[in-house]
Scaffold this motif. Structure first.
Motif, PDB file in Angstrom:
ATOM      1  N   LYS A 320       0.776  -1.224  -0.119  1.00 27.07           N
ATOM      2  CA  LYS A 320       0.031  -0.154  -0.009  1.00 27.07           C
ATOM      3  C   LYS A 320       0.728   1.270  -0.174  1.00 27.07           C
ATOM      4  CE  LYS A 320      -3.426   2.446   2.713  1.00 27.07           C
ATOM      5  NZ  LYS A 320      -4.305   2.557   3.969  1.00 27.07           N
ATOM      6  N   GLU A 321       1.622   1.333   1.042  1.00 29.43           N
ATOM      7  CA  GLU A 321       2.687   2.618   1.026  1.00 29.43           C
ATOM      8  C   GLU A 321       3.653   2.385   2.124  1.00 29.43           C
ATOM      9  OE1 GLU A 321       0.505   5.817   2.968  1.00 29.43           O
ATOM     10  OE2 GLU A 321      -0.276   4.615   4.467  1.00 29.43           O
ATOM     11  N   THR A 322       4.692   3.358   2.211  1.00 33.52           N
ATOM     12  CA  THR A 322       5.606   3.320   3.049  1.00 33.52           C
ATOM     13  C   THR A 322       5.570   4.410   4.025  1.00 33.52           C
ATOM     14  OG1 THR A 322       7.373   2.336   1.606  1.00 33.52           O
ATOM     15  CG2 THR A 322       8.264   3.409   3.369  1.00 33.52           C
ATOM     16  N   GLU A 323       5.531   3.928   5.283  1.00 34.57           N
ATOM     17  CA  GLU A 323       5.394   5.020   6.434  1.00 34.57           C
ATOM     18  C   GLU A 323       6.757   5.390   6.966  1.00 34.57           C
ATOM     19  OE1 GLU A 323       4.081   3.985  10.607  1.00 34.57           O
ATOM     20  OE2 GLU A 323       2.242   4.492   9.786  1.00 34.57           O
ATOM     21  N   VAL A 324       6.887   6.560   6.750  1.00 30.34           N
ATOM     22  CA  VAL A 324       8.428   7.121   7.269  1.00 30.34           C
ATOM     23  C   VAL A 324       8.428   7.928   8.698  1.00 30.34           C
ATOM     24  CG1 VAL A 324      10.267   8.888   6.661  1.00 30.34           C
ATOM     25  CG2 VAL A 324       8.897   7.547   4.852  1.00 30.34           C
TER      26      VAL A 324
END
Length: 509
Positions: A320-324
């Motif tokens: 889905k996405e990359t959480e930074v």
């Protein structure tokens, strides 16, 4: 207009009466290719040329057969007047000179105005030149450093070979705003070579059937010189700050902005790029002692990330996405003092308090100093002999870090130096030996050229460095560094051995 014999004799006599100096000769009659030695005027022209009264036509000729302009005659009269100013001359000679001066008064006035205009232009040009200055160095560097491999072991990727086998340039500039304010900037650029040293990075590729596989690809020099791979040394403006001289005596020397900064004699607590404000002030009646107050943070922020996947309920995941998660360097307040303790001893002592962005062991906060409140630093430098300097430095961190990290709450270093280099003295040289024992939490940011910290992401370094410097030519410095056996704590419980052999040739401009 021709110069008559009476005027020529008077001018020659005037220059002779001021005295002849063999060390002040600007030219001789021999400088004029069209004046033979057997010419009747050779001797007079020789004296006038030596005394600077006549200069010829600027092309190694005198052209004595052509007519003089009134301005050329006025120039000769003016030079003669300067030569006899304050000297004893006969009444008759002075009368003739006064008559010549009156005759060419208008031309002399015009010449004076031209000289004044030229002087003004020169001053304006000097002011513009002083307003903007550029300097720096170009470096050619070669060496061997297995710390690049160590970095790969710790982080599964390697992109920090900034300090080995490179062409490097540091360009610095200043722009004067007013007598007590200057804007400064610096640009740094690394151009790396010998790509065979760089390790592989992970990537994904599809086979002929379309199935994806994890592969390794090289990180080339071209990629490593891209701006997103080396934000501090990519050729863009990396530091911008303003230097001010504040206070009624203009002796509060203050920096505001982003710049390279160091704390302590060996930059043990800090030696890197920072953002903030710092002021330096000589202590009145302090016998040579200074103080500095600084409010700053290291620009060496970093981040962690977590990939987020969605489950369709049947254990089939899609990305889905990359959480930074940003991990900020702490905000700090520093008070530092330094000065002499005698003729041959200098000292430095300071305290730094972490103001914000702390990160505790339970995951709170957004920094990466584990429950650390501050640091003390102390240095002492002694000259037991004329050409020998011994320097000891110590840093202690007030932290509750886990004891598994060993002596991570302290740094110390010892350096012995013999002589030193002077870029203006060809042949000058220096030798040094340095021992360091650096903990995991006792410094606030480093990018030192020895790469004892940031380039290999080490959490502890112990060992000796040996070096030699010399100046083979004006503004050229050669340095070779050797660290045969360094012990580095890369992954907390897995120390590795590191060696460094590095040679640098710096061209200062």
């Amino acid at each position: 207009m021709r110069l008559n014999k009476k005027a020529l004799a008077i001018l020659t006599g005037l220059t002779l009466s001021t005295g002849f100096s063999a060390t002040a000769m600007a030219a001789t009659a021999d400088s004029f290719s069209d004046v033979p030695k057997n010419h009747w005027s050779y001797e007079a022209l020789d004296y006038l040329a030596k005394e600077g009264v006549i200069d010829g036509m600027g092309d190694s000729t005198f052209q004595g057969g052509r007519s003089m302009t009134r301005y050329e005659m006025a120039s000769v009269v003016a030079k003669a007047m300067q030569k006899c100013n304050g000297s004893t001359v006969s009444y008759g000679d002075k009368a003739v000179l006064d008559k010549l001066s009156a005759e060419y008064a208008d031309e002399l006035s015009t010449l004076n105005k031209r000289v004044d205009a030229h002087d003004k232009q020169i001053k304006e040009l000097q002011a513009k030149t002083d307003k903007f200055k550029v300097w720096g160095l170009a470096r050619v560097q070669v060496g061997d450093d297995n710390g690049l491999k160590n970095d790969a072991r710790a982080w599964n990727t390697e992109k920090n070979g900034d300090y080995n086998n490179r062409f490097y340039m540091d360009l610095e500039g200043s722009m004067k705003i007013n007598p007590h304010a200057t804007a400064r900037f610096s640009v740094e650029k690394n151009a790396r070579y010998r790509d065979r040293e760089y390790v592989m990075k992970d990537a994904v590729a599809a086979d002929p059937s379309g199935k994806l596989h994890k592969i390794h690809v090289p990180v080339t020099g071209e990629l490593r010189d891209m701006p997103d791979m080396d934000t501090n040394h990519n050729g863009e403006i990396s530091n911008i700050w303003v230097e001010l001289q504040l206070g009624p005596k203009h002796d509060w020397y203050t920096n505001i902005g982003r710049k390279w900064n160091g704390i302590g004699m060996q930059n043990l607590l800090l030696g890197g790029q920072v953002d903030g404000i710092a002021t330096y002030h000589p202590i009145e009646h302090g016998h040579g002692w200074w103080l500095s107050a600084q409010y700053w943070k290291s620009s060496s922020d970093c981040s962690t990330f977590t990939p987020i996947f969605e489950d369709d309920g049947a254990d089939n995941y899609t990305y889905k996405e990359t959480e930074v998660h940003a991990r900020r360097a702490p905000v700090n307040a520093t008070l530092d003092f330094w000065g002499p303790l005698g003729k041959y001893i200098n000292a430095n002592v300071g305290y730094t308090h972490i103001v914000g962005n702390k990160f505790d062991k339970n995951g709170g906060g957004n920094g990466y100093w584990y429950d650390t409140s501050g640091f003390v630093n102390a240095d002492i430098s002694v000259k037991p002999l004329k050409d020998v300097t011994l320097t000891g430095s110590y840093v202690h961190a007030f932290t509750k870090q886990d004891e598994n990290y060993g002596h991570g709450d302290r740094d110390w270093a010892f350096k012995a130096e013999y002589k030193g280099t002077d870029l203006n003295r060809v042949g000058s040289y220096g030798l040094y030996a340095k021992y360091v024992n650096l903990g995991a939490f006792a410094d606030l940011g480093h990018d030192d050229e020895w790469s004892t910290r940031e380039p290999t992401f080490t959490n502890g370094v112990r060992g000796w460095y040996f070096g030699f410097k010399c100046v083979p030519a004006h503004n050229v410095e050669w340095e070779t560094l050797w660290a045969p056996h360094l012990s580095e704590q890369i992954t907390w419980n897995n120390p590795v051995k590191r060696h460094i052999l590095r040679s640098m040739l710096d061209f200062h401009f």
